[in-house]
Design a protein around this motif. Structure first.
Motif, short mmCIF file in Angstrom:
data_model
loop_
_atom_site.label_atom_id
_atom_site.label_comp_id
_atom_site.label_asym_id
_atom_site.label_seq_id
_atom_site.Cartn_x
_atom_site.Cartn_y
_atom_site.Cartn_z
N LYS A 1 0.86 -1.18 0.00
CA LYS A 1 0.00 0.00 0.00
C LYS A 1 0.90 1.23 0.00
O LYS A 1 2.00 1.21 0.53
CB LYS A 1 -0.91 0.06 1.24
N GLU A 2 0.44 2.29 -0.58
CA GLU A 2 1.17 3.55 -0.54
C GLU A 2 0.16 4.69 -0.53
O GLU A 2 -1.04 4.48 -0.73
CB GLU A 2 2.10 3.68 -1.75
N LYS A 3 0.66 5.88 -0.25
CA LYS A 3 -0.23 7.04 -0.17
C LYS A 3 -1.00 7.18 -1.47
O LYS A 3 -0.42 7.28 -2.54
CB LYS A 3 0.60 8.30 0.10
N ARG A 4 -2.32 7.18 -1.36
CA ARG A 4 -3.14 7.18 -2.57
C ARG A 4 -4.52 7.75 -2.28
O ARG A 4 -4.91 7.94 -1.12
CB ARG A 4 -3.28 5.76 -3.11
N LYS A 5 -5.25 8.01 -3.34
CA LYS A 5 -6.61 8.50 -3.23
C LYS A 5 -7.57 7.32 -3.04
O LYS A 5 -7.29 6.19 -3.47
CB LYS A 5 -7.01 9.28 -4.48
N LEU A 6 -8.70 7.59 -2.41
CA LEU A 6 -9.73 6.58 -2.26
C LEU A 6 -10.59 6.56 -3.52
O LEU A 6 -10.95 7.61 -4.06
CB LEU A 6 -10.60 6.92 -1.05
N THR A 7 -10.88 5.39 -4.02
CA THR A 7 -11.72 5.27 -5.22
C THR A 7 -13.18 5.45 -4.84
O THR A 7 -13.72 4.70 -4.02
CB THR A 7 -11.53 3.89 -5.87
N LEU A 8 -13.80 6.46 -5.42
CA LEU A 8 -15.22 6.70 -5.18
C LEU A 8 -16.00 6.26 -6.41
O LEU A 8 -15.71 6.70 -7.52
CB LEU A 8 -15.48 8.19 -4.90
N ARG A 9 -16.98 5.43 -6.19
CA ARG A 9 -17.73 4.90 -7.33
C ARG A 9 -18.96 5.76 -7.62
O ARG A 9 -18.85 6.79 -8.28
CB ARG A 9 -18.10 3.43 -7.04
N SER A 10 -20.12 5.39 -7.17
CA SER A 10 -21.33 6.18 -7.44
C SER A 10 -21.49 7.22 -6.34
O SER A 10 -21.87 6.90 -5.22
CB SER A 10 -22.55 5.27 -7.51
N ILE A 11 -21.19 8.47 -6.65
CA ILE A 11 -21.20 9.54 -5.64
C ILE A 11 -22.63 10.07 -5.46
O ILE A 11 -23.27 10.47 -6.43
CB ILE A 11 -20.26 10.68 -6.06
N PRO A 12 -23.12 10.10 -4.22
CA PRO A 12 -24.49 10.60 -3.99
C PRO A 12 -24.52 12.10 -3.71
O PRO A 12 -23.63 12.65 -3.05
CB PRO A 12 -24.92 9.81 -2.75
#
Length: 301
Positions: free
Chosen positions: A208-219
């Motif tokens: 793992k490394e510093k990264r963005k969170l994957t957002l799928r269907s954003i409400p």
């Protein structure tokens, strides 16, 4: 022809203000008859909205959101935990909503605001049911380590449509979230790694490394007021106090209905009214999606 009398103008303003305070419903209905609200907005128009990412430098992700005067600050903090036996490959997300006394004169010091647990539950349910976040993405080592993510939302100014502003602030903060890099030390424990340590001890880092969170269907959401045959989008606190029938629609960026929330009220939500509210929400989702994408692009420059 003489100049207008300043004292007469002042007297007229005072009479209007007195009428507004004494007969608020009649005052608003006079405006509704003209398809306009006292603040000058058309009935279906939301207030001016702004998003500022990275508002809290000590948080892993944060955002300050304003919808009109309604102001929300969200800060995200992450720490390593041991995952549950039921979900060994998943992390956890805890959502809390706070209304300190500074946000509204109706919130008293020492007493929790009545709206706080209600909005907290709505936010948690919305984020969960939208499947915006895959909790498996918060796993570090199966059965041994995962991320505990605390999402705290603070209401700084409560001027109506609290859930809409809180959800937008939470979504914006999650889009800004940077998941920290971690490594395993000599004792086999998971520890946070700074950028300097990461360069010197890259071989010890977990996958793992510093990264963005994957957002799928954003409400995104829009609250509307139903009164007789009128629909008012994005109500102020004053409007919410006068009209008792509120309807909140939550859609994701693909247009999928996530939830519909109507906490009572004397006006029935007929199919035609719900369809009109959904149409207004679709427009609002496009607007908020574009605004959030613009802010994230600006952060990457």
């Amino acid at each position: 022809m003489g100049l207008p009398n300043a004292s007469e103008d002042l007297s007229s303003e005072m009479e209007v203000d007195a009428f507004r305070r004494l007969f608020p419903l009649r005052y608003f209905e006079r405006h509704l008859a003209e398809s306009i609200r006292p603040d000058g907005r058309p009935l279906g128009k939301s207030r001016e909205t702004s998003i500022f990412l990275g508002a809290v430098s000590t948080a892993n992700g944060s955002a300050l959101v304003k919808i009109g005067s309604t102001t929300m600050l969200t800060a995200i903090k992450m720490e390593v935990m041991t995952p549950s036996l039921e979900s060994p490959d998943e992390g956890c997300l805890a959502v809390d909503f706070f209304m300190p006394p500074i946000c509204s004169p109706i919130v008293r010091p020492g007493r929790p605001a009545e709206a706080s647990p209600v909005v907290s539950k709505q936010l948690s349910d919305t984020i969960s049911s939208s499947r915006m976040i895959d909790l498996k993405e918060l796993s570090l080592v199966s059965g041994k380590a995962a991320w505990m993510t605390y999402l705290d939302i603070y209401c700084l100014d409560a001027d109506g449509a609290l859930f809409d502003a809180a959800l937008l602030s939470a979504v914006a903060a999650l889009s800004h979230l940077q998941i920290p890099a971690v490594a395993m030390n000599d004792d086999g424990k998971i520890v946070l790694v700074s950028d300097e340590d990461g360069q010197n001890q890259a071989q010890e880092q977990i996958n793992k490394e510093k990264r963005k969170l994957t957002l799928r269907s954003i409400p995104f959401s829009l609250t509307c007021i139903l009164h007789k045959n009128y629909i008012m989008a994005d109500p102020t606190a004053e409007e919410e106090s006068i009209f008792e029938t509120h309807l909140t629609i939550v859609l994701d960026t693909s247009g999928q209905l996530i939830s519909l929330y109507k906490p009572g009220g004397s006006v029935l939500a007929y199919t035609s009214a719900i369809q009109d509210c959904v149409a207004l929400t679709r427009q609002r989702v496009k607007e908020l999606k574009g605004l959030l994408e613009k802010e994230n692009s600006a952060m990457e420059v």
